[in-house]
Design a protein around this motif. Sequence first.
Motif, PDB file in Angstrom:
ATOM      1  N   SER A  49      13.846 -13.827 -19.744  1.00  0.00           N
ATOM      2  CA  SER A  49      13.021 -14.615 -18.841  1.00  0.00           C
ATOM      3  C   SER A  49      13.825 -15.780 -18.293  1.00  0.00           C
ATOM      4  O   SER A  49      14.857 -16.159 -18.842  1.00  0.00           O
ATOM      5  CB  SER A  49      11.781 -15.158 -19.567  1.00  0.00           C
ATOM      6  N   LEU A  50      13.336 -16.330 -17.194  1.00  0.00           N
ATOM      7  CA  LEU A  50      13.892 -17.562 -16.654  1.00  0.00           C
ATOM      8  C   LEU A  50      13.103 -18.708 -17.279  1.00  0.00           C
ATOM      9  O   LEU A  50      11.888 -18.813 -17.057  1.00  0.00           O
ATOM     10  CB  LEU A  50      13.764 -17.598 -15.125  1.00  0.00           C
ATOM     11  N   PRO A  51      13.754 -19.535 -18.091  1.00  0.00           N
ATOM     12  CA  PRO A  51      13.030 -20.617 -18.763  1.00  0.00           C
ATOM     13  C   PRO A  51      12.350 -21.552 -17.751  1.00  0.00           C
ATOM     14  O   PRO A  51      12.950 -21.938 -16.755  1.00  0.00           O
ATOM     15  CB  PRO A  51      14.127 -21.361 -19.527  1.00  0.00           C
ATOM     16  N   SER A  52      11.087 -21.862 -18.032  1.00  0.00           N
ATOM     17  CA  SER A  52      10.344 -22.757 -17.144  1.00  0.00           C
ATOM     18  C   SER A  52       9.445 -23.706 -17.925  1.00  0.00           C
ATOM     19  O   SER A  52       8.735 -24.496 -17.331  1.00  0.00           O
ATOM     20  CB  SER A  52       9.498 -21.946 -16.164  1.00  0.00           C
ATOM     21  N   GLY A  53       9.445 -23.586 -19.237  1.00  0.00           N
ATOM     22  CA  GLY A  53       8.615 -24.461 -20.046  1.00  0.00           C
ATOM     23  C   GLY A  53       7.199 -23.967 -20.244  1.00  0.00           C
ATOM     24  O   GLY A  53       6.420 -24.571 -20.951  1.00  0.00           O
ATOM     25  N   GLY A  54       6.864 -22.862 -19.611  1.00  0.00           N
ATOM     26  CA  GLY A  54       5.511 -22.334 -19.739  1.00  0.00           C
ATOM     27  C   GLY A  54       5.449 -21.167 -20.700  1.00  0.00           C
ATOM     28  O   GLY A  54       6.437 -20.802 -21.333  1.00  0.00           O
ATOM     29  N   THR A  55       4.278 -20.575 -20.790  1.00  0.00           N
ATOM     30  CA  THR A  55       4.101 -19.422 -21.659  1.00  0.00           C
ATOM     31  C   THR A  55       4.751 -18.184 -21.044  1.00  0.00           C
ATOM     32  O   THR A  55       4.996 -18.129 -19.838  1.00  0.00           O
ATOM     33  CB  THR A  55       2.609 -19.130 -21.908  1.00  0.00           C
ATOM     34  N   THR A  58       2.262 -16.179 -18.256  1.00  0.00           N
ATOM     35  CA  THR A  58       1.636 -16.894 -17.145  1.00  0.00           C
ATOM     36  C   THR A  58       2.562 -17.825 -16.388  1.00  0.00           C
ATOM     37  O   THR A  58       2.257 -18.188 -15.255  1.00  0.00           O
ATOM     38  CB  THR A  58       0.441 -17.727 -17.638  1.00  0.00           C
ATOM     39  N   ALA A  59       3.691 -18.229 -16.973  1.00  0.00           N
ATOM     40  CA  ALA A  59       4.513 -19.229 -16.292  1.00  0.00           C
ATOM     41  C   ALA A  59       6.003 -18.936 -16.327  1.00  0.00           C
ATOM     42  O   ALA A  59       6.791 -19.811 -16.011  1.00  0.00           O
ATOM     43  CB  ALA A  59       4.233 -20.605 -16.895  1.00  0.00           C
ATOM     44  N   ARG A  60       6.383 -17.733 -16.706  1.00  0.00           N
ATOM     45  CA  ARG A  60       7.808 -17.399 -16.727  1.00  0.00           C
ATOM     46  C   ARG A  60       8.077 -16.126 -15.930  1.00  0.00           C
ATOM     47  O   ARG A  60       7.415 -15.113 -16.129  1.00  0.00           O
ATOM     48  CB  ARG A  60       8.299 -17.149 -18.153  1.00  0.00           C
ATOM     49  N   ILE A  61       9.053 -16.217 -15.061  1.00  0.00           N
ATOM     50  CA  ILE A  61       9.543 -15.014 -14.405  1.00  0.00           C
ATOM     51  C   ILE A  61      10.310 -14.250 -15.476  1.00  0.00           C
ATOM     52  O   ILE A  61      11.120 -14.831 -16.199  1.00  0.00           O
ATOM     53  CB  ILE A  61      10.440 -15.378 -13.217  1.00  0.00           C
ATOM     54  N   HIS A  62      10.011 -12.963 -15.626  1.00  0.00           N
ATOM     55  CA  HIS A  62      10.641 -12.191 -16.693  1.00  0.00           C
ATOM     56  C   HIS A  62      10.849 -10.744 -16.263  1.00  0.00           C
ATOM     57  O   HIS A  62      10.384 -10.332 -15.198  1.00  0.00           O
ATOM     58  CB  HIS A  62       9.806 -12.258 -17.982  1.00  0.00           C
ATOM     59  N   LEU A  63      11.564 -10.003 -17.077  1.00  0.00           N
ATOM     60  CA  LEU A  63      11.751  -8.576 -16.847  1.00  0.00           C
ATOM     61  C   LEU A  63      10.758  -7.812 -17.705  1.00  0.00           C
ATOM     62  O   LEU A  63      10.559  -8.153 -18.877  1.00  0.00           O
ATOM     63  CB  LEU A  63      13.180  -8.138 -17.206  1.00  0.00           C
ATOM     64  N   PHE A  77      10.176 -16.394  -6.772  1.00  0.00           N
ATOM     65  CA  PHE A  77      11.401 -15.901  -7.397  1.00  0.00           C
ATOM     66  C   PHE A  77      12.580 -16.287  -6.518  1.00  0.00           C
ATOM     67  O   PHE A  77      12.646 -15.887  -5.354  1.00  0.00           O
ATOM     68  CB  PHE A  77      11.318 -14.381  -7.565  1.00  0.00           C
ATOM     69  N   PRO A  78      13.496 -17.073  -7.056  1.00  0.00           N
ATOM     70  CA  PRO A  78      14.656 -17.454  -6.248  1.00  0.00           C
ATOM     71  C   PRO A  78      15.514 -16.229  -5.944  1.00  0.00           C
ATOM     72  O   PRO A  78      15.520 -15.259  -6.697  1.00  0.00           O
ATOM     73  CB  PRO A  78      15.412 -18.446  -7.150  1.00  0.00           C
TER      74      PRO A  78
END
Length: 103
Positions: A49-55, A58-63, A77-78
């Motif tokens: 995942s891309l760390p974002s401080g969220g769960t 609900t708050a992380r872009i992930h594979l 998504f950048p």
Amino acid sequence: MVLIWWVPVLVGLATASVAQQAFQQLDVVSGWLIERQVDAKQQLRCRASLPSGGTWFTARIHLDSSGQVVVPEGLSFPTVQAESLDEVRAALDRCRDSILYLP
């Protein structure tokens, strides 16, 4: 009186058991956090995942399990080069292949 002595021991064992089954950080690849969980049967479960401080959901872009990018609602998504996603997927494959993870 002896029973009181066992309470901290039992709490410590329960905490260690839960911690053992939690996801542990293994690596950071191209900004993606690679984590692994080892369950009671020694089965490996890996995620990125891309760390974002969220769960996680609900708050992380992930594979997802098939290696596709999941972008939760409300996030953007950048632009990421395909090469970096290939590196992340390769790291997940290494994570799943063996208990010994070599970056």
